[in-house]
Design a protein around this motif. Structure first.
Motif, PDB file in Angstrom:
ATOM      1  N   ASN A 156     -47.295  15.144  25.745  1.00  0.00           N
ATOM      2  CA  ASN A 156     -47.233  16.382  26.542  1.00  0.00           C
ATOM      3  C   ASN A 156     -46.480  17.502  25.836  1.00  0.00           C
ATOM      4  O   ASN A 156     -46.262  18.563  26.421  1.00  0.00           O
ATOM      5  N   ALA A 157     -46.095  17.279  24.572  1.00  0.00           N
ATOM      6  CA  ALA A 157     -45.185  18.207  23.900  1.00  0.00           C
ATOM      7  C   ALA A 157     -45.798  19.584  23.682  1.00  0.00           C
ATOM      8  O   ALA A 157     -45.148  20.607  23.923  1.00  0.00           O
ATOM      9  N   ASN A 158     -47.047  19.647  23.216  1.00  0.00           N
ATOM     10  CA  ASN A 158     -47.645  20.954  22.912  1.00  0.00           C
ATOM     11  C   ASN A 158     -47.729  21.839  24.144  1.00  0.00           C
ATOM     12  O   ASN A 158     -47.378  23.026  24.103  1.00  0.00           O
ATOM     13  N   SER A 159     -48.186  21.269  25.263  1.00  0.00           N
ATOM     14  CA  SER A 159     -48.315  22.073  26.479  1.00  0.00           C
ATOM     15  C   SER A 159     -46.941  22.485  26.999  1.00  0.00           C
ATOM     16  O   SER A 159     -46.753  23.600  27.492  1.00  0.00           O
ATOM     17  N   ALA A 160     -45.941  21.597  26.871  1.00  0.00           N
ATOM     18  CA  ALA A 160     -44.590  21.935  27.325  1.00  0.00           C
ATOM     19  C   ALA A 160     -43.990  23.053  26.484  1.00  0.00           C
ATOM     20  O   ALA A 160     -43.368  23.985  27.013  1.00  0.00           O
ATOM     21  N   ILE A 161     -44.169  22.990  25.169  1.00  0.00           N
ATOM     22  CA  ILE A 161     -43.637  24.033  24.283  1.00  0.00           C
ATOM     23  C   ILE A 161     -44.276  25.375  24.602  1.00  0.00           C
ATOM     24  O   ILE A 161     -43.597  26.405  24.696  1.00  0.00           O
ATOM     25  N   ASN A 162     -45.613  25.377  24.792  1.00  0.00           N
ATOM     26  CA  ASN A 162     -46.295  26.630  25.136  1.00  0.00           C
ATOM     27  C   ASN A 162     -45.776  27.195  26.451  1.00  0.00           C
ATOM     28  O   ASN A 162     -45.543  28.404  26.579  1.00  0.00           O
ATOM     29  N   PHE A 164     -37.211  18.772  17.767  1.00  0.00           N
ATOM     30  CA  PHE A 164     -37.243  17.535  16.986  1.00  0.00           C
ATOM     31  C   PHE A 164     -37.594  16.371  17.902  1.00  0.00           C
ATOM     32  O   PHE A 164     -37.726  16.534  19.116  1.00  0.00           O
ATOM     33  N   SER A 165     -37.812  15.197  17.322  1.00  0.00           N
ATOM     34  CA  SER A 165     -38.335  14.075  18.108  1.00  0.00           C
ATOM     35  C   SER A 165     -37.751  12.753  17.652  1.00  0.00           C
ATOM     36  O   SER A 165     -37.181  12.637  16.562  1.00  0.00           O
ATOM     37  N   ASP A 166     -37.910  11.741  18.528  1.00  0.00           N
ATOM     38  CA  ASP A 166     -37.647  10.361  18.137  1.00  0.00           C
ATOM     39  C   ASP A 166     -38.960   9.595  18.303  1.00  0.00           C
ATOM     40  O   ASP A 166     -40.045  10.197  18.307  1.00  0.00           O
ATOM     41  N   ASP A 167     -38.915   8.281  18.463  1.00  0.00           N
ATOM     42  CA  ASP A 167     -40.142   7.487  18.519  1.00  0.00           C
ATOM     43  C   ASP A 167     -40.977   7.776  19.768  1.00  0.00           C
ATOM     44  O   ASP A 167     -42.203   7.607  19.752  1.00  0.00           O
ATOM     45  N   CYS A 168     -40.332   8.203  20.846  1.00  0.00           N
ATOM     46  CA  CYS A 168     -41.033   8.340  22.129  1.00  0.00           C
ATOM     47  C   CYS A 168     -41.074   9.772  22.669  1.00  0.00           C
ATOM     48  O   CYS A 168     -42.016  10.135  23.375  1.00  0.00           O
ATOM     49  N   TYR A 169     -40.037  10.559  22.362  1.00  0.00           N
ATOM     50  CA  TYR A 169     -39.880  11.839  23.034  1.00  0.00           C
ATOM     51  C   TYR A 169     -39.751  12.994  22.041  1.00  0.00           C
ATOM     52  O   TYR A 169     -39.338  12.804  20.891  1.00  0.00           O
ATOM     53  N   VAL A 170     -40.081  14.183  22.528  1.00  0.00           N
ATOM     54  CA  VAL A 170     -39.832  15.429  21.812  1.00  0.00           C
ATOM     55  C   VAL A 170     -38.736  16.172  22.562  1.00  0.00           C
ATOM     56  O   VAL A 170     -38.736  16.219  23.797  1.00  0.00           O
ATOM     57  N   TYR A 171     -37.785  16.747  21.826  1.00  0.00           N
ATOM     58  CA  TYR A 171     -36.631  17.435  22.416  1.00  0.00           C
ATOM     59  C   TYR A 171     -36.728  18.925  22.081  1.00  0.00           C
ATOM     60  O   TYR A 171     -36.752  19.310  20.914  1.00  0.00           O
ATOM     61  N   ILE A 172     -36.767  19.747  23.112  1.00  0.00           N
ATOM     62  CA  ILE A 172     -36.982  21.179  22.954  1.00  0.00           C
ATOM     63  C   ILE A 172     -35.695  21.914  23.336  1.00  0.00           C
ATOM     64  O   ILE A 172     -35.247  21.813  24.487  1.00  0.00           O
ATOM     65  N   PRO A 173     -35.075  22.646  22.426  1.00  0.00           N
ATOM     66  CA  PRO A 173     -33.800  23.316  22.728  1.00  0.00           C
ATOM     67  C   PRO A 173     -33.994  24.476  23.709  1.00  0.00           C
ATOM     68  O   PRO A 173     -34.893  25.297  23.539  1.00  0.00           O
ATOM     69  N   LEU A 174     -33.136  24.530  24.725  1.00  0.00           N
ATOM     70  CA  LEU A 174     -33.269  25.525  25.785  1.00  0.00           C
ATOM     71  C   LEU A 174     -32.029  26.399  25.896  1.00  0.00           C
ATOM     72  O   LEU A 174     -30.914  25.966  25.604  1.00  0.00           O
ATOM     73  N   LYS A 175     -32.245  27.620  26.386  1.00  0.00           N
ATOM     74  CA  LYS A 175     -31.135  28.518  26.689  1.00  0.00           C
ATOM     75  C   LYS A 175     -30.415  28.108  27.968  1.00  0.00           C
ATOM     76  O   LYS A 175     -29.243  28.438  28.167  1.00  0.00           O
ATOM     77  N   MET A 176     -31.132  27.394  28.854  1.00  0.00           N
ATOM     78  CA  MET A 176     -30.571  27.011  30.155  1.00  0.00           C
ATOM     79  C   MET A 176     -31.346  25.811  30.686  1.00  0.00           C
ATOM     80  O   MET A 176     -32.417  25.470  30.197  1.00  0.00           O
ATOM     81  N   ARG A 177     -30.775  25.162  31.678  1.00  0.00           N
ATOM     82  CA  ARG A 177     -31.484  24.074  32.359  1.00  0.00           C
ATOM     83  C   ARG A 177     -32.628  24.644  33.183  1.00  0.00           C
ATOM     84  O   ARG A 177     -32.555  25.754  33.682  1.00  0.00           O
ATOM     85  N   LEU A 180     -25.674  15.182  19.016  1.00  0.00           N
ATOM     86  CA  LEU A 180     -26.763  14.758  18.144  1.00  0.00           C
ATOM     87  C   LEU A 180     -27.224  15.954  17.313  1.00  0.00           C
ATOM     88  O   LEU A 180     -27.221  17.087  17.794  1.00  0.00           O
ATOM     89  N   PRO A 181     -27.600  15.736  16.075  1.00  0.00           N
ATOM     90  CA  PRO A 181     -27.863  16.876  15.183  1.00  0.00           C
ATOM     91  C   PRO A 181     -29.083  17.691  15.601  1.00  0.00           C
ATOM     92  O   PRO A 181     -30.214  17.223  15.520  1.00  0.00           O
ATOM     93  N   ALA A 182     -28.845  18.883  16.082  1.00  0.00           N
ATOM     94  CA  ALA A 182     -29.930  19.826  16.367  1.00  0.00           C
ATOM     95  C   ALA A 182     -30.127  20.674  15.131  1.00  0.00           C
ATOM     96  O   ALA A 182     -29.233  21.400  14.727  1.00  0.00           O
ATOM     97  N   ARG A 183     -31.296  20.565  14.519  1.00  0.00           N
ATOM     98  CA  ARG A 183     -31.527  21.208  13.228  1.00  0.00           C
ATOM     99  C   ARG A 183     -31.882  22.678  13.413  1.00  0.00           C
ATOM    100  O   ARG A 183     -32.568  23.046  14.357  1.00  0.00           O
ATOM    101  N   LYS A 184     -31.431  23.496  12.488  1.00  0.00           N
ATOM    102  CA  LYS A 184     -31.655  24.934  12.579  1.00  0.00           C
ATOM    103  C   LYS A 184     -33.143  25.283  12.552  1.00  0.00           C
ATOM    104  O   LYS A 184     -33.921  24.670  11.825  1.00  0.00           O
ATOM    105  N   HIS A 185     -33.493  26.272  13.323  1.00  0.00           N
ATOM    106  CA  HIS A 185     -34.874  26.743  13.402  1.00  0.00           C
ATOM    107  C   HIS A 185     -35.277  27.388  12.079  1.00  0.00           C
ATOM    108  O   HIS A 185     -34.531  28.140  11.490  1.00  0.00           O
TER     109      HIS A 185
END
Length: 306
Positions: A10-16, A31-44, A56-61
């Motif tokens: 579901n990552a592409n649709s969520a990012i869009n 970034f991602s692990d084996d199961c999930y994609v993690y999308i950095p947000l400004k807020m919840r 956890l290391p959030a890599r620079k854009h």
């Protein structure tokens, strides 16, 4: 730091969707692990599973950012500058899941067809798109389709009750209808003036395991709907012209039934619409689906007939 935690498929649709809401933190990259994609947000945001990565290391854009959609194996770039689009296409086509890249020059005609310029890869137009455990055959040249409504389609599907009679007035290749019928025992009349889209809808009906029944009909919704009365739900996803059909939809909706209504509006026009709707409907909810321009958004408005 807050991230939206999304299953990979579901990552592409969520990012869009999150891009359109303008709440992705562009200082960091996905970034991602084996199961999930993690999308950095400004807020919840309540509609996503948000997690604090606690160091956890959030890599620079990086510098590769653009407005584009991925539909199956096809990428469609939204930027207007052709030189920038070519640079982006050269990067996108290197991805294993991308076979073709186009520049979108806008939507035209009654069929809402994309004006496309081929940029990279193989010049193909038909693809299989997956979301929320369904598959959709889409021809991007002949059929309008937006992956940015994946979250909205799931939201509406979650509203549906068993045994509803539903009219999907502007069904396209059937993303709303197919998802709903895959999850509920319902009867859906799916209408579109584009006969090619209805042909794709009929293929999509065969391609998915459905619990409910869908009847695809090519024709003018304002005329076809005259054959059906007392709908429990009418879906009106024609965001530039939905209001032109609201009167006829109202007449064919049962008392207490729901219209899932979509329109692109600025704030003043939204206020006027809401005042009009209050005369005939209970407004169950209103939300921004995504941005459209600096002053306009696409709104989803759920209306219950009084």
């Amino acid at each position: 730091m807050i991230h939206a935690k999304v299953i990979k498929k579901n990552a592409n649709s969520a990012i869009n969707h999150l891009k359109d809401m303008n709440i992705i933190d562009k200082n960091y990259r996905v970034f991602s692990d084996d199961c999930y994609v993690y999308i950095p947000l400004k807020m919840r945001i309540d509609s996503y599973d948000c997690v604090d990565l606690n160091g956890l290391p959030a890599r620079k854009h990086d510098d590769f950012s653009a407005s584009y959609d991925v539909i199956g194996s096809i990428a469609i770039i939204k930027r207007k500058d052709i030189d920038d689009a070519i640079k982006i296409a050269d990067k996108l086509i290197k991805r294993k899941n991308i076979d073709a890249v186009y520049l979108d020059d806008g939507i035209s005609g009654n069929f809402r067809q994309h004006r496309l310029r081929f940029l990279a890869g193989n010049e193909l137009y038909e693809t299989i798109y997956r979301e929320n455990n369904i598959k959709l055959k889409v021809n991007i040249k002949y059929d309008y389709f937006s992956p940015r409504l994946a979250t909205e389609r799931l939201r509406v599907s979650n509203m549906v009750s068993e045994n509803e009679f539903i009219i999907d007035m502007f069904a396209g290749v059937g993303p709303f209808s197919i998802l709903i019928a895959s999850r509920h025992n319902v009867n859906i009349i799916a209408i579109d003036i584009n006969c090619h889209a209805i042909s794709m809808l009929n293929e999509n009906i065969k391609m998915n395991k459905l619990t409910g029944r869908i009847t695809g009909i090519c024709g003018d919704s304002s005329r076809i709907i005259e054959n059906y009365n007392n709908a429990d739900r009418i879906i009106m996803n024609l965001p530039h012209d939905s209001f032109n059909f609201i009167d006829i939809a109202y007449r064919h909706l049962r008392k207490g039934g729901t219209i899932n209504y979509y329109e692109i509006l600025d704030y003043e026009s939204l206020y006027n619409r809401m005042e009009f709707f209050k005369n005939y409907f209970e407004i169950s909810s209103k939300r921004i689906v995504h941005g459209y321009s600096k002053s306009m958004n696409m709104y989803a408005i759920d209306l219950k007939k009084l």
